[in-house]
Design an enzyme around this catalytic site. Sequence first.
Site: not given
Length: 733
Positions: A140, A195, A520
Site C-alpha cells: 500500500d 491509505h 480499498s
Amino acid sequence: MAKHGALLFYHAFTILIQTISLLSKATSEDREVSIVYLGSLPHGVYSPLSHHPSILQRVIQGSSLESLLVRSYKRSFNGFAAKLTDLEREKLANMKEVVSVFPSRTYQLQTTRSWDFMGFHEKINQTATVESDVVVGVIDSGIWPESESFKDEGFGPPPKRWKGACKGGNNFTCNNKLIGARYYVAESARDGTGHGSHTASTAAGNAVKDVSFYGLAQGTARGGVPSARISAYKVCAPMCMAHNILAAFDDAIADGVDIITISIGFGFIQDLDRDAISIGAFHAMEKGILTSNSAGNNGPLGATVSSLAPWILTVAASSTDRRIIDKVVLGNGTTLVGSSVNTFILNGTSFPLVHGKDVSRNCTERRAGRCEEGCLDSDLVKGKIVLCDDYDRGNTAAYKAGALGSVLYNFRNTDDFSTIPPFAATTLNEKTYSVVMSYMNSTRDPQGTILKSEAINNPAAPLVALFSSRGPNLILPDIIKPDISAPGVQVLAAFSPDASISTTPGDNRHVQYNIMSGTSMACPHAAGVAAYVKSFHPDWSPAAIKSSIMTTAWPMNDSQSYVPTYEFAYGSGHINPVKAIDPGLVYEASKEDYIRLLCMKYDEARVRLLSGDNSTCPIGSDKGSPKDLNYPSMGAKVEPMKPFAVEFHRRVKNVGLANATYTAKIFSESKVEIKVVPEVLSFKSLNEEKTFNMTVAGSGLPYGSQVSAALVWFDGTHNVRSPIVVYTAAEHE
Ligand SMILES: *[C@@H]1O[C@H](CO)[C@@H](O)[C@H](O)[C@H]1NC(C)=O
Ligand SMILES: *[C@@H]1O[C@H](CO)[C@@H](O)[C@H](O)[C@H]1NC(C)=O
Ligand SMILES: *[C@@H]1O[C@H](CO)[C@@H](O)[C@H](O)[C@H]1NC(C)=O
Ligand SMILES: *[C@@H]1O[C@H](CO)[C@@H](O)[C@H](O)[C@H]1NC(C)=O
Ligand SMILES: *[C@@H]1O[C@H](CO)[C@@H](O)[C@H](O)[C@H]1NC(C)=O
Ligand SMILES: *[C@@H]1O[C@H](CO)[C@@H](O)[C@H](O)[C@H]1NC(C)=O
Ligand SMILES: *[C@@H]1O[C@H](CO)[C@@H](O)[C@H](O)[C@H]1NC(C)=O
Ligand SMILES: *[C@@H]1O[C@H](CO)[C@@H](O)[C@H](O)[C@H]1NC(C)=O
Ligand SMILES: *[C@@H]1O[C@H](CO)[C@@H](O)[C@H](O)[C@H]1NC(C)=O
Ligand SMILES: *[C@@H]1O[C@H](CO)[C@@H](O)[C@H](O)[C@H]1NC(C)=O
C-alpha cells in the site's frame, strides 16, 4: 491524492491515467519503465543478476545497461523492470524465455462498527498465541509506525521462520507488532497519505479503545486479527506503479508473510500475465499465501471489476448498519438528510442560502449554478451557504471562494457516497435538493443551516455500495468476480497524521483515525478474516481458506439496489468471520489446477515459464473449460436464445466432522433445471475428497439476462453454499 476515501482516488487517478495514455503516443524512441516477466525462478543454480542484464544486452544499443535496468525480481519469481523503447519491448516479447513484456502502468489505490456488525465481537474466541504467528503483508502507501494500532505492547518476538526486515528508511522503527517494512518509492516506508495505515489497521491493527473522528463513529478500532503481525510494503506515493508492486510481492513472499492484502487496482486488465497483481498473487499462491484484492471503485456499471484471477480473493464493498449522515435545516423548519462526513458546527441557527448562479459575475448561469472553478464571487458568498448543482470531486469551489458552507446536488442519487469536506458541506439527492430549491423560490430571504454529521442506524445493510466494481469477468467469463463482499463504506481506522484529511489546501486538520470509503477498505476486512481462518488452520491452502470464506458467506439480495446485478455485485455474499473457520467442506485447488486453466489460454511453453516446471498441457482440442476449475462458486456464460446444458465438475474435501453425510439442496426461483449427481456425499474421515457433477439446463435466455440460484451441501450443521449464475452477453457485445 484525495483523502476523502477511495471514490475520490478514482477521480484523481482517472486524470492521471488519461495523461499517461497521451504520453504513450509519444515517439517510439521514448523509454518507458517496462516489466519483462520471466515466470517462475528456474530450479537449480541460477544467477538472475547476471541473466537479467544479459537478456537486456541483447536488445539495447548504445545505452548503458546500469541506467536502464530499474529493478530485478529474484526472490520469489523471475523478471526485471527496465526503461525500454517500443522496439526493444517488441524484441524482448519475441524471446522464447520471456513470458510477457508490458509497460509499468499506474495502478489506483482504490471502524469500528464493521466487525461487530458481522457478529465478530471483541470477546470472540481469538487464540492470541496462534494468531501472533500469523503475518499479514500490506502492499500500500506505507504505514505510520507510531500509531496506537501498531504498538507492540504484549507482543513477543517475531515468529522464528520470519525472514523479513525492517528497511523503512530514516526515522522509521519497527517493533514486535510491525515486524517488517520496505519501500519502493519515496524516501521511507512512512505513510504520507493515510491509505496504507488505514488498510493495515483494518486487517490486523490492535484493538484501540475510545477512538473517533471528531466524535463520530466512536468506539474501539480494531483489525480482524489484533494479535497478528504486520509487514508493510510501500508502493504508492501517491501513484502506484506496476514494477514497484511486483517488487513488493517478490519481497513479501520471500519474507514469509501468510496473507497479502492489496487495495490497489488498475482500471482494466488485458491479460493475467500482463497484470502485476495477478502475477504477484500467482507466485504467492504457489507458496501458500492467499492474496486479498479490492474489486475496484468503478461501479455500478457491469464488467468493471479489475481483479480477475481465480487464485485471488476479490472483494466488493458494502455498507454496515451504521450510516453517517448530515442534516440541512431550512428556515421554514424542514430538515433534510444528506450524505457527508461533516465535522463542523456552525455558530448560529440560520444563514443566508444562495444559489451558485446568483453569486457569479463572470460565468454562464449553468456553469455558475454548478459552482465551477473560478465562477463564484468571493464578495457575494461570504457568510453564506452556497447551493451547487454538482458534487463531482467533492466540489470545493464555494470553500475556495470563502463561503460559510455549501450544499451539493448528487445527481447520481448515491446515498452511500460521502466525502469529508473542508468546511460545513453536504450532498443531497435529487428529491431533497429540489425541496431546497423550491423553498428558495418560495421566499425572498431563504435561510438555513448545516448541522454536524451524526451516525444513524441503517437497517437496509448490508447493501453493495454503488461505487463497488461489478462483474462479469472479462478475461475468464465463467469465473464469477467479485468473490465476496465486506464492509467498505465509512470505515474508521488508523490514519497518517501527516496527511491532510480533505486534501484541500487550507484545511489543516490532521488526525490519528479517519473515516474512509471504498473497496480499498473492504479488501483488508477480507484479509483479516483470511488471517483469522489461517490462525485456526495454519496448514490450509490459499484455495481452502478462500473456499471457507466464500461458502460460509451470508446470502445477499441485490433486488432493491439502484442497478441490481446480484452475484456480479457481491459474489458469494457477505463475509461471515465467525462461520468461516468451520466451513465443513472446502473446494480445494492446487497450483496444478490453475496451470490446467492457464493451458486453456496459453501455449505449453508459456505455461512452463509461468509454472517453473515441466508442466504439460492436455493434448488435442479438448483442453476443458474454465468452468471445471474447482471453484467455490459456479458461473457459466451461455449463448442467448438457445438451449443450453452446462456441466460443472467439482470435488469437495471434508474438513468438518470425520463421519458426515451431506445432502445437496438447490435454491432456485427460475425455470432453469439443476441436477446434482450424486445428491448425497458420505464421508468416513477427515480430508477425504468426493466428487460430484452438476448440470444446469434451460433454453432461450434473452440477451443481457442473468439467472441466479444456489447449491447448498448440508450435513445438519454446515451449510456449504455456492451461488450458481448462468448469464448471456449483453446485446451487440
Ligand atoms: C471458544 O472455544 C471453546 C473451546 O474451543 C468453545 O468451547 C467455546 O464454545 C468457544 N466460544 C465461542 C464464543 O465460540
Ligand atoms: C521522526 O518522525 C516523526 C513523525 O513524522 C517526527 O515527529 C519526528 O520528529 C521525526 N524524528 C526525526 C529525528 O526526524
Ligand atoms: C464556532 O465558534 C467557535 C468558538 O468561537 C470556534 O472555535 C469555531 O471555529 C466556530 N465554528 C466555525 C465553523 O466557524
Ligand atoms: C472570473 O473572475 C475571476 C476573478 O474575478 C477569475 O479568477 C476567474 O478565472 C474568472 N472565471 C472565468 C470563468 O472567467
Ligand atoms: C424555481 O424558480 C425557477 C424560475 O423562477 C424555475 O425555473 C425553477 O423550476 C423553480 N424550481 C423549483 C424547484 O421550483
Ligand atoms: C418548507 O419548504 C419546502 C419547499 O417549499 C416544503 O416542501 C416544506 O413542506 C416546507 N416546510 C414547512 C414546515 O412548511
Ligand atoms: C430478493 O428480494 C426480492 C424482493 O424483496 C424477492 O422477491 C426475491 O425473492 C429475493 N431473492 C432471494 C433469492 O431471496
Ligand atoms: C524438464 O525436462 C527436461 C527434459 O526432459 C529436463 O532436462 C529438465 O531437467 C526438466 N526440468 C525440470 C524442472 O524438471
Ligand atoms: C457414522 O454415522 C453413522 C450414521 O450417523 C453411524 O451409524 C455410524 O456408527 C457412525 N460411525 C462412526 C465411526 O462414528
Ligand atoms: C462426472 O462427470 C465426469 C465426466 O463426464 C464423469 O467421468 C464422472 O463419472 C461423473 N461423476 C459422477 C459422480 O457422476
